[in-house]
Motif scaffolding. Structure first.
Motif, PDB file in Angstrom:
ATOM      1  N   PHE A   1      -8.294  -7.554  -0.680  1.00 36.14           N
ATOM      2  CA  PHE A   1      -7.112  -7.701  -1.668  1.00 36.14           C
ATOM      3  C   PHE A   1      -6.393  -6.155  -1.952  1.00 36.14           C
ATOM      4  N   PHE A   2      -7.191  -5.256  -1.999  1.00 34.71           N
ATOM      5  CA  PHE A   2      -6.656  -4.091  -2.243  1.00 34.71           C
ATOM      6  C   PHE A   2      -6.268  -3.509  -0.693  1.00 34.71           C
ATOM      7  N   LYS A   3      -6.658  -3.646   0.239  1.00 35.92           N
ATOM      8  CA  LYS A   3      -6.450  -2.695   1.511  1.00 35.92           C
ATOM      9  C   LYS A   3      -5.274  -3.458   2.148  1.00 35.92           C
ATOM     10  N   VAL A   4      -5.244  -4.882   2.156  1.00 40.41           N
ATOM     11  CA  VAL A   4      -4.119  -5.590   2.990  1.00 40.41           C
ATOM     12  C   VAL A   4      -3.245  -6.133   1.968  1.00 40.41           C
ATOM     13  N   ILE A   5      -3.492  -6.961   0.887  1.00 38.60           N
ATOM     14  CA  ILE A   5      -2.656  -7.797   0.113  1.00 38.60           C
ATOM     15  C   ILE A   5      -1.630  -6.871  -0.576  1.00 38.60           C
TER      16      ILE A   5
END
Length: 548
Positions: free
Chosen positions: A188-192
Motif C-alpha cells: 500500500f505504501f510502496k506501490v499504491i
C-alpha cells in the motif's frame, strides 16, 4: 500554425472573452491593488505596515494556515483509507455509501458549523446530555471545532479524488509487487501510494484552499480565533464604516499567500508526473472476517458523522423548541416565521441568480474549452489562465474588488443581482471550464472535419456535433458549479442586500439574530436543492470518479 489562421468568428469570440475577463476580473483586481497602495490620492504602504505591525492581523494568516494544514492532514488520513476500502473491496451498500459521500461534500460548509452549534454548542443537545451524565464536553468553538467541522466537510473530496485514482491503477503492477514479496501494508505504501501521489497532492491542494478560504465555519464558531477570510470581512466593514484601503491590502496579501501555495503544489506535482493506464483494472475483493467488519464500521460511522449535522438541521426545522429533540412537539411554526423573514424572496433570488449564473458559466466554459483545445494560441491560452485565477482567491477578495470597481459611475452595479451573478460566475467558472476542456480533449478533430466536408459551417459543426458529444463533461461540471453557487457565502455576504438576499445569506442572518429554528428552515431548503442537484448528477453522469 496559429499565426496563419484567418480572422473568423472565433477570433471575435476570443476578443470578446478577453474583454469580458478584462472588465470583470482583471480591472477589479487592478483596482484592488491600487486601493491597497493609494490613500487620499497619495502612494503609501501604511496599510501593509499596519498589517505586519500587529500580531492580531498577521497572526490570522498563521491561524488560517494552521487550520488548513491540520484539516488537510486529517482529511487525507480519513479519506485515503475510506477510498481504499471502497475501491479495493466489495462493500455492502456501496452505491448508497457513495451517495452519502457526495451529499456530505456538496452541502454548504456553514450548515455543518451551524448544526454542530446546535449539537455541541453551549446549550447543544450533546452538550446538555453529557452534562446530565456528569461528563466533560468538547467545545465546538475555536480551533478544534473549526478543524472538526471542516474535516468532516472536506474529507469526502479526498474520497472522490482517490476513488478515481485507485480505479486507474493497473492490477498487473500490484501482482508484480506481490510476486516480489511486497504485499499488504507494505504494498500500500510502496506501490499504491506512489502511483496515486499526483492525485493525493491535487486533493490536498483542493482541501487546503477550501479550508483556507472558508468564511462561514470560522465566523460562526471561531469565537475569537481570527482567520484570514473573517479578518477581511471585518476590516471591510470597519467600526467606523467601510475601510476599503486596509481591506484591499489584506486582500492583496491573501492572493499572494494562496498563489504561493498553489505554485508549491504545482511544482511538487510535476515531480510525480507520469501517465498510468489501467488495462487490467483492480477487481474488488470480498470483505471477510473481522477485517471486513472493521472496514464497514469505519466507512459507515465516518459518513454517518458527516451526515449527522444535515439530518439534525432538517429535524430542527420542524421542532417547536430550539436545540431539543427530547421535548415533544413538531409543527410548521418555523416555516411560518421564515415566510415572514424573506423566505420566498430568498428562494426566488437563489434560483434566479443560480440559473442565470449557470447559463453564463456554461456558455463561457464551452467557448473556452473549444478555444483552448481546437484553436490553441497565445491569446486563447491567456484567456484560459485568466479564467482559472479565481481558483486561488478567497471569495471575499473578489467581492471587495467588485465593490471597489462597480460602486460608482459609469459601472454602478453594487446592490444589484448582476454583481452577484458576476461574482459567482467568476468564482465558479473553473469547475465547468476544466470539466468541459477535459471532455473536449476526448473528441477527435476528424469528426468536425467530416461535418465540414459535408457542407456544414464551422458554427453548425460546433453546435450540432461538438457540443452534444461533450455534453456529459459539461453537465457534470455544471451541476457541481450550480451546487457551489447556491451554497456560496464568502463573496455573497459582502455583496448582498435585502433585495438580493439568498438562502445561504438568510441562514447566516437568522443565526446572527439567534432565531435558530428559522435558520434551520433556510438551511433545510438549501439542502433540498443540493439533493436535487445530486440526483441530477447521478442520473446524468453515472460516474463515481468525479472531479470537483
Amino acid at each position: 500554425m496559429g499565426r496563419n489562421r484567418k480572422i473568423d468568428v472565433w477570433t471575435f469570440v476570443s476578443l470578446g472573452l478577453l474583454l469580458l475577463f478584462g472588465l470583470f476580473l482583471i480591472y477589479p483586481l487592478v483596482n484592488l491593488l491600487r486601493e491597497s497602495v493609494y490613500s487620499n490620492g497619495a502612494f503609501t504602504l501604511d496599510a501593509f505596515r499596519k498589517f505586519f505591525s500587529k500580531s492580531y492581523y498577521y497572526g490570522s494568516i498563521l491561524n488560517s494556515a494552521k487550520i488548513a494544514l491540520t484539516v488537510t492532514v486529517v482529511s487525507l488520513l480519513l479519506g485515503i483509507p475510506f477510498a481504499y476500502f471502497y475501491s479495493f473491496f466489495r462493500m455492502k451498500g456501496k452505491k448508497f455509501l457513495f451517495v452519502l459521500v457526495l451529499l456530505s461534500t456538496m452541502s454548504a460548509p456553514f450548515i455543518g458549523a451551524y448544526s454542530w452549534i446546535l449539537l455541541m454548542g453551549n446549550s447543544g443537545l450533546i452538550t446538555n446530555f453529557l452534562k446530565t451524565l456528569g461528563l466533560p464536553s468538547f467545545s465546538i468553538y475555536g480551533f478544534g471545532g473549526i478543524v472538526l467541522v471542516q474535516s468532516l466537510k472536506l474529507f469526502p473530496l479526498v474520497v472522490i479524488y482517490m476513488n478515481g485514482a485507485f480505479r486507474d491503477i493497473d492490477n498487473s503492477l500490484l501482482e508484480a509487487a506481490e510476486s516480489m514479496n511486497c504485499s499488504g501494508v507494505k504494498r500500500f505504501f510502496k506501490v499504491i501510494m506512489s502511483l496515486t501521489m499526483p492525485t493525493i497532492l491535487a486533493a490536498a491542494l483542493l482541501v487546503f484552499m477550501r479550508s483556507f478560504a472558508d468564511f462561514g465555519t470560522p465566523v460562526l464558531i471561531g469565537r475569537g480565533y481570527s482567520t484570514f477570510p473573517v479578518l477581511i470581512y471585518n476590516q471591510y466593514l470597519g467600526e467606523n464604516g467601510a475601510d476599503y484601503h486596509f481591506a484591499s491590502a489584506i486582500s492583496v496579501i491573501a492572493v499572494v499567500v494562496t498563489a504561493v501555495i498553489f505554485i508549491i503544489q504545482k511544482v511538487s506535482t510535476n515531480k510525480f508526473k507520469f501517465t498510468i493506464s489501467a488495462l487490467h483494472p483492480v477487481q474488488p475483493k470480498e470483505t471477510k472476517g473481522i477485517r471486513g467488519i472493521l472496514m464497514h464500521v469505519f466507512t459507515y460511522f465516518l459518513v454517518s458523522i458527516a451526515m449527522l449535522p444535515q439530518l439534525y438541521v432538517i429535524n430542527m426545522s420542524f421542532r417547536n423548541y430550539n436545540n431539543s429533540i427530547l421535548r415533544p412537539g413538531y409543527s410548521l411554526i418555523n416555516y411560518q416565521k421564515a415566510m415572514e423573514k424573506n423566505l420566498i424572496r430568498s428562494i426566488t433570488n437563489t434560483l434566479s441568480i443560480s440559473f442565470i449564473t449557470l447559463a453564463v458559466i456554461i456558455l463561457i466554459a464551452v467557448l473556452i474549452a473549444y478555444l483552448v483545445v481546437r484553436r490553441s494560441n497565445l491569446m486563447n491560452n491567456t484567456i484560459d489562465v485568466i479564467s482559472m485565477l479565481p481558483y486561488i482567491m478567497p471569495g471575499g477578495v473578489i467581492g471587495i474588488a467588485l465593490i471597489i470597481s462597480f460602486s460608482k459611475s459609469p459601472f454602478y452595479l453594487t446592490g444589484t443581482i448582476m454583481i452577484m451573478v458576476i461574482a459567482l460566475a467568476i468564482r465558479r467558472m473553473p469547475f465547468t471550464s476544466r470539466s468541459a476542456t477535459a471532455a473536449m480533449m476526448k473528441i477527435s478533430e476528424s469528426i468536425e472535419e467530416a461535418a465540414l466536408s459535408l457542407g456544414a459551417s464551422k458554427f453548425t459543426a460546433f453546435t450540432k456535433i461538438t457540443i452534444p458529444m461533450m455534453s456529459s463533461g459539461i453537465i457534470s461540471g455544471a451541476v457541481l458549479s450550480w451546487v457551489s453557487v447556491i451554497t456560496e457565502m464568502s463573496s455573497g455576504v459582502i455583496l448582498y442586500n435585502n433585495r438580493t438576499i439568498t438562502l445561504t445569506l438568510s441562514t447566516y442572518a437568522a443565526i446572527n439574530n439567534g432565531t435558530y429554528g428559522v435558520a434551520a428552515v433556510f438551511a433545510t431548503i438549501t439542502t433540498i436543492f443540493t439533493v436535487i442537484c445530486l440526483a441530477l448528477y447521478l442520473k446524468l453522469t453515472k460516474m463515481e470518479d468525479v472531479r470537483l
